[in-house]
Design a protein around this motif. Structure first.
Motif, PDB file in Angstrom:
ATOM      1  N   ALA A   1      38.122  43.394  42.819  1.00 14.69           N
ATOM      2  CA  ALA A   1      37.436  42.474  43.727  1.00 14.69           C
ATOM      3  C   ALA A   1      37.525  41.082  43.123  1.00 14.69           C
ATOM      4  O   ALA A   1      37.684  40.948  41.916  1.00 14.69           O
ATOM      5  CB  ALA A   1      35.974  42.906  43.855  1.00 14.69           C
TER       6      ALA A   1
ATOM      7  N   GLY B   1      32.108  39.042  48.926  1.00 12.25           N
ATOM      8  CA  GLY B   1      32.229  40.502  48.905  1.00 12.25           C
ATOM      9  C   GLY B   1      33.332  41.033  49.810  1.00 12.25           C
ATOM     10  O   GLY B   1      33.483  42.244  49.959  1.00 12.25           O
TER      11      GLY B   1
ATOM     12  N   LYS C   1      40.205  48.371  39.036  1.00 12.27           N
ATOM     13  CA  LYS C   1      39.134  47.976  38.132  1.00 12.27           C
ATOM     14  C   LYS C   1      37.938  47.390  38.887  1.00 12.27           C
ATOM     15  O   LYS C   1      38.102  46.486  39.695  1.00 12.27           O
ATOM     16  CB  LYS C   1      39.694  46.925  37.165  1.00 12.27           C
ATOM     17  CG  LYS C   1      38.774  46.528  36.085  1.00 12.27           C
ATOM     18  CD  LYS C   1      39.311  45.324  35.346  1.00 12.27           C
ATOM     19  CE  LYS C   1      38.264  44.274  35.186  1.00 12.27           C
ATOM     20  NZ  LYS C   1      37.747  43.640  36.354  1.00 12.27           N
TER      21      LYS C   1
ATOM     22  N   THR D   1      30.685  39.994  31.328  1.00 14.42           N
ATOM     23  CA  THR D   1      31.087  39.503  30.003  1.00 14.42           C
ATOM     24  C   THR D   1      29.838  38.974  29.309  1.00 14.42           C
ATOM     25  O   THR D   1      29.199  38.063  29.814  1.00 14.42           O
ATOM     26  CB  THR D   1      32.110  38.342  30.122  1.00 14.42           C
ATOM     27  OG1 THR D   1      33.128  38.735  31.025  1.00 14.42           O
ATOM     28  CG2 THR D   1      32.711  37.990  28.777  1.00 14.42           C
TER      29      THR D   1
ATOM     30  N   HIS E   1      35.015  39.051  43.210  1.00 15.41           N
ATOM     31  CA  HIS E   1      33.677  38.701  42.731  1.00 15.41           C
ATOM     32  C   HIS E   1      33.366  39.392  41.404  1.00 15.41           C
ATOM     33  O   HIS E   1      34.137  40.215  40.920  1.00 15.41           O
ATOM     34  CB  HIS E   1      32.621  39.053  43.786  1.00 15.41           C
ATOM     35  CG  HIS E   1      32.617  40.508  44.158  1.00 15.41           C
ATOM     36  ND1 HIS E   1      32.107  41.484  43.343  1.00 15.41           N
ATOM     37  CD2 HIS E   1      33.085  41.144  45.256  1.00 15.41           C
ATOM     38  CE1 HIS E   1      32.242  42.662  43.929  1.00 15.41           C
ATOM     39  NE2 HIS E   1      32.844  42.488  45.092  1.00 15.41           N
ATOM     40  N   GLY E   2      32.210  39.029  40.852  1.00 17.94           N
ATOM     41  CA  GLY E   2      31.801  39.593  39.577  1.00 17.94           C
ATOM     42  C   GLY E   2      30.896  40.808  39.748  1.00 17.94           C
ATOM     43  O   GLY E   2      30.838  41.418  40.827  1.00 17.94           O
TER      44      GLY E   2
END
Ligand code: NAD
Length: 476
Positions: free
Chosen positions: A260, A244, A68, A73, A262-263
């Motif tokens: 990951a 990252g 994913k 969000t 992170h976002g």
């Protein structure tokens, strides 16, 4: 036979880093059949508050393995975090986040750092059970269970044993949250006794995180509740070089999700600048999970070789250390070119079905004599503390008796201090004098409070367990 893997391209930088990762998987000969699922912003915008179409659950359930990309969000509007939904709905209880430094090829103050965060993934404040109780007061409920704690702590010790790690550290805040973090700590002490071959210690989370930021090399495996694990892994990833750089595996009994840490970094989206490394390493963990360890090692080696060659994205590029500044796509192409190469200096990990180390024992349930003894009634009262005190202390509803009134956990009656700042939410504790109350007596008391005009926000029953209070007192 090909492994069926559900894939979501995500939002923001998601599609770019996913494209880079899939290119590397394909060129490395990963034996995968990919099935796309649509998640994230587009789905939220269709009014689906969970960010995932109901039919996609079937794909996830069938594939059992999910790669994913990060998603965005939306703020407010009742939208739920899709990550949390997928983790909790599929029972992905363990979130594994290896944070490693790649010195001297990536600038870091911590060249010896090599730790793994094992973050609890289903409980804690992440349960997202929140309420606005009065115009000016909101609360979140923190849930810690024995079963949830036992699963993650045992997983951490099993992970350590399986990966030749020598120590497991627990981070908690049980000097303040004596029941919730206290339970996590207690279970840690019970489980660690079963692993005499692994050293273990625990830190209060504030100084523990400070130690990680200062001397991460003294840690090997860290196990911690959900929220601390979330904060800690961004800190640990950033001090290793960049957020990252860290991928994560979300492992459960019935499947796993790889992402990951992170976002979706929307500010960097669509510019071909994001570092795809975190998702690449997540995909490496996925290959190991699928027992495709040769492919996992091959990609990891190629990725390390790329770092050694100084081919770096903007977030890890440093003049004098790096050689070539590249974009997302070019970085992936460089990794593809390095497939089959071994890094010269950086230590390649050896994957042996890296994350699938189950089956774990069934968590145990604590045996204790549970006795109802009273109730905490939370009252909305916009007047002064003195007015509430006067009204409440003249209220009677036998057999339960008022024992104390607190505001934000501070006792204001009896023996309150005039300096205490009070908000409009009060907790009024009623106890049965015999320390044996019935549900009917509690309900009668609450009815009497309502009839007397008190604005009840919520109530919490009070229990003893083997005679010991199962609730916090106002005095710590
Ligand atoms: P973020 O992690 O997306 O980005 C913060 C900053 O970190 C970026 O501006 C960028 O400077 C840097 N960064 C992050 N990833 C990078 C990469 N791969 N390469 C280079 N630089 C990178 O955090 P945020 O901005 O607070 O959150 C953005 C959105 O992501 C929010 O909607 C949030 O809810 C969501 N989010 C999603 C996930 C997930 O899907 N697993 C996790 C965290 C946040």
């Amino acid at each position: 036979m090909k492994h069926l893997v559900a894939v979501a391209h995500g939002d923001g930088i998601g599609p770019e880093i996913m494209e880079a990762t899939l290119l590397i998987l394909k060129e490395a000969g990963a034996n995968l059949e990919l099935q796309e699922v649509e998640i994230g912003e587009k789905v939220y915008k269709r009014g689906i508050l969970t960010g995932i179409e109901p039919r996609s659950w079937e794909t996830l359930r069938k594939a059992k393995t999910f790669l994913k990309a990060p998603i965005t969000t939306p703020q407010g509007g009742g939208f739920k975090s899709l990550n949390v939904t997928v983790r909790t709905t599929l029972g992905l209880f363990a979130n594994i986040r290896p944070c490693v430094s790649y010195a001297p090829y990536i600038a870091t103050k911590h060249p010896k750092m090599d730790l793994v965060i094992v973050r609890e993934n289903e409980e804690d404040l992440y349960a997202g059970i929140e309420y606005r109780q009065t115009p000016d007061v909101a609360t979140s409920i923190k849930i810690i269970s024995r079963q949830g704690s036992e699963k993650i702590i045992r997983y951490a010790f099993e992970y350590a044993r399986h990966h030749g790690r020598k120590k497991v550290t627990c981070l908690i805040k049980d000097n303040i949250m004596k029941f919730s973090d206290g339970l996590f700590h207690q279970v840690f002490d019970e489980i660690r006794a079963e692993y005499p071959d692994i050293a273990s210690d625990h830190w209060i989370v504030d100084i523990g995180m400070a130690k990680v930021a200062d001397t991460p090399e003294i840690f090997e495996v860290i196990v911690t509740p959900n929220l601390y694990g979330d904060i800690l892994s961004d800190i640990a990833a950033q001090i290793s070089g960049s957020v990252g750089l860290v991928g994560s595996a979300n492992i459960g009994d019935h499947g796993a999700m790889f992402e990951a840490i992170h976002g979706s970094a929307p500010k960097r989206a669509g510019q071909n600048v994001a570092n795809p490394s975190a998702l690449i390493l997540a995909s490496v963990m996925m290959m190991a999970y699928l027992n495709e360890t040769a492919t996992a090692n091959r990609i990891h080696d190629a990725w390390l070789s790329t770092l050694e060659q100084g081919i770096h994205t903007y977030d890890i590029y440093k003049e004098g250390v790096s050689k070539t500044l590249v974009g997302t796509r070019e970085f992936a192409q460089a990794v593809v070119k390095n497939l089959g190469k071994q890094p010269h200096h950086l230590k390649p990990p050896t994957y042996q079905s890296a994350t699938k180390i189950m089956p774990l024992l069934q968590p145990r349930s604590a045996q204790a004599q549970r006795q109802l003894i009273g109730v905490d009634a939370f009252i909305y009262f916009p007047g002064s503390a003195q007015q509430l005190q006067k009204k409440m202390t003249s209220f009677r509803s036998p057999p339960l008796q008022l024992e104390m009134i607190t505001n934000r956990g501070v006792r204001i009656w009896p023996e309150g201090q005039p300096e205490t700042f009070c908000i409009e939410q009060y907790r009024c504790r009623f106890i049965h004098p015999s320390r044996q109350a019935t549900q009917q007596e509690i309900v009668a008391l609450l009815g009497a409070l309502a009839a007397a005009g008190f604005d009840l926000i919520k109530t919490e029953n009070l229990y003893t367990f083997d005679g010991k209070a199962g609730y916090s007192s106002a005095d710590g």
